[in-house]
Enzyme design. Structure first.
Site, short mmCIF file in Angstrom:
data_model
loop_
_atom_site.label_atom_id
_atom_site.label_comp_id
_atom_site.label_asym_id
_atom_site.label_seq_id
_atom_site.Cartn_x
_atom_site.Cartn_y
_atom_site.Cartn_z
N THR A 49 9.28 30.14 -8.09
CA THR A 49 8.29 29.11 -8.42
C THR A 49 9.04 27.88 -8.87
OG1 THR A 49 8.05 29.53 -10.79
CG2 THR A 49 6.86 31.00 -9.30
N CYS A 50 8.29 26.84 -9.25
CA CYS A 50 8.95 25.63 -9.73
C CYS A 50 9.64 25.86 -11.07
CB CYS A 50 7.95 24.48 -9.85
SG CYS A 50 6.60 24.79 -11.02
N ARG A 52 10.87 29.17 -12.06
CA ARG A 52 11.70 30.37 -12.12
C ARG A 52 12.21 30.75 -10.73
NH1 ARG A 52 9.65 33.86 -15.32
NH2 ARG A 52 7.90 32.57 -15.97
N THR A 115 -2.92 31.06 -14.02
CA THR A 115 -3.18 32.10 -13.03
C THR A 115 -2.41 31.93 -11.73
OG1 THR A 115 -5.10 30.84 -12.24
CG2 THR A 115 -5.50 32.52 -13.92
N GLN A 120 1.70 34.04 -6.91
CA GLN A 120 3.11 33.96 -6.53
C GLN A 120 3.78 35.33 -6.59
OE1 GLN A 120 3.80 30.95 -9.45
NE2 GLN A 120 3.81 29.28 -7.98
#
Length: 456
Positions: A49-50, A52, A115, A120
């Site tokens: 994700t942005c 992690r 959420t 993801q």
């Protein structure tokens, strides 16, 4: 075997480090295959994700698994491990499961309880499944984490007043401008984060939303959803000259707006201030933009102040969720315990299959005139005898799995049937230690969800 979680996130590494260790969607399948082929790594998945870049592994040796990941990251990103080792965290077995469950619940997100991470995690599972890089354990663990996330958002208020990084960006804009109903906003990018931003802007009553993307068609599709206006990429400076707020979230690997562009834009704006928020990782907006007079640039790390207010409303739910997570770990541990009987079943099957085949071969040699039908009948009934003999010991082994002295009882069955030395019997399984289940109230819900996605 061991469950291992390893990665970097916004808690352990600043954005300038995180952006160096990101993978595009197209890169992920190849990354998973390469890591899966490394020694000691039996299964792997990637949650990206942005905020992690996080791997989940099943390994036969924790140290080797960690070293192989360090080696892979060093070679893939051409960066010496000394530059990023301090930012990398690892969790093993129960701690790894707790971490994953907290991630799925949104407890480890910058915006507490958001959420988006749940989708993801589901995407990470789907990609790993499609590329055949997960096996028995992660095929159960990842859907279980999704189940835990859903349960927490259903049974608590952690998801009320829903927020995300994009929402936090709009809250920051409101904090600076007050009302946004007379403001014009440019969204750079047309992905999920951009769509969430457009949604929040629309509900905040902004005067006009413009969307620019390198692929004009995607900009049009997003703009149409919110009565916005799509902008051709080559006209981006014209839009920058007119709008009050810019929110950028593309998948670009380099800066899409640099200092020179903004210097030209600010001349056209006659130094009228512009508020710019960069929520992309890697960053879209060159940090040097902040040096241009009239430009106020905020990156994703600076949104934490906005997020803090939302945390206070949600923190009261954390203790409830911690209890849910503890219950669900008990459930997963119970499932893991049942795996200790699998090597025995495999060993029994391997040995009886060998006896069966040898017996059939000997029988056919002694009775060469048997017809195919007679052979089929003999094979069927002989197989039935073997299955009936094995039924009771296998049933008993399943019943005692995970209970006190289960190892001794399973070994006794193995010794009686002479399979202690079978290679498949010596296989290792993941154990979380001697846990004392606190409750099983969620087991039915877990089973229903896991069954609904085909995992039971």
């Amino acid at each position: 075997m061991y469950i291992l979680a390893a990665g970097i996130n916004y808690r352990t590494a600043p954005v300038e480090i995180r952006e160096k260790f990101t993978f595009t969607k197209d890169e992920v399948p190849d990354v998973l295959q390469k890591i899966r082929s490394m020694n000691s790594i039996m299964e792997c998945s990637l949650v990206a994700t942005c905020n992690r870049t996080e791997f989940y592994f099943i390994v036969d040796n924790i140290h080797c698994g960690e070293q192989n990941l360090l080696m892979f990251l060093q070679e893939y990103f051409n960066t010496d491990r000394s530059e990023f080792r301090q930012y990398l965290y690892t969790h093993a077995n129960e701690r790894a499961i707790i971490h994953l469950f907290k991630v799925a619940c949104g407890l480890d997100s910058m915006v507490l309880g958001e959420t988006q991470i749940l989708g993801q995690v589901r995407e990470a599972y789907d990609v790993a499944l499609a590329n055949n890089t997960i096996g028995t354990i992660l095929k159960q663990l990842l859907p279980h984490a999704i189940c835990v996330g859903k349960r927490c958002h259903t049974e608590t208020d952690i998801g009320k007043n829903a927020v995300s990084i994009s929402y936090a960006a709009i809250e920051l804009a409101k904090k600076i401008f007050g009302q946004l109903n007379d403001k014009q906003v440019l969204i750079i990018g047309a992905g999920k984060m951009s769509e969430l931003t457009a949604k929040h802007l629309n509900s905040s009553g902004v005067e006009q939303v413009y969307v620019v993307n390198r692929t004009y068609q995607r900009a049009q599709e997003l703009a149409e959803k919110f009565n916005g206006i799509a902008v051709e990429w080559e006209n981006i400076e014209d839009s920058l000259s007119e709008v009050d707020i810019v929110v950028s979230s593309t998948g670009a690997t380099d800066f899409v707006i640099d200092k020179k562009i903004m210097e030209r834009v600010m001349i056209r704006r006659k130094n009228r201030p512009i508020f710019m928020i960069d929520i992309a990782v890697p960053r879209d907006l060159d940090p040097e933009i902040n040096e241009v007079d009239g430009v106020f640039l905020y990156d994703i790390d600076e949104l934490e102040g906005v997020v803090e207010a939302n945390k206070k409303l949600r923190e009261q739910e954390v203790n409830v969720i911690d209890t849910i997570i503890e219950e669900e770990i008990d459930n997963f541990s119970t499932w893991l315990d049942t795996l200790e009987v699998i090597p025995l079943i495999k060993a029994l099957k391997h040995k009886t299959d060998a006896i069966y085949e040898n017996t059939m071969e000997s029988l056919y040699n002694k009775l060469p005139d048997l017809s195919e039908r007679e052979k089929k009948v003999i094979r069927k009934h002989t197989k039935s005898i073997i299955n009936q003999i094995l039924k009771q010991p296998i049933t008993h082994a399943k019943e005692v799995a995970g209970k006190k002295y289960s190892k001794e009882q399973i070994e006794l069955i193995a010794e009686i049937f002479g399979v202690l030395e079978e290679p498949c019997y010596k296989a290792n399984v993941v154990k979380l230690g001697n846990r004392k289940p606190k409750s099983t109230v969620c087991s039915v819900k877990s089973e229903k969800y896991l069954a609904s996605i085909g995992r039971l």
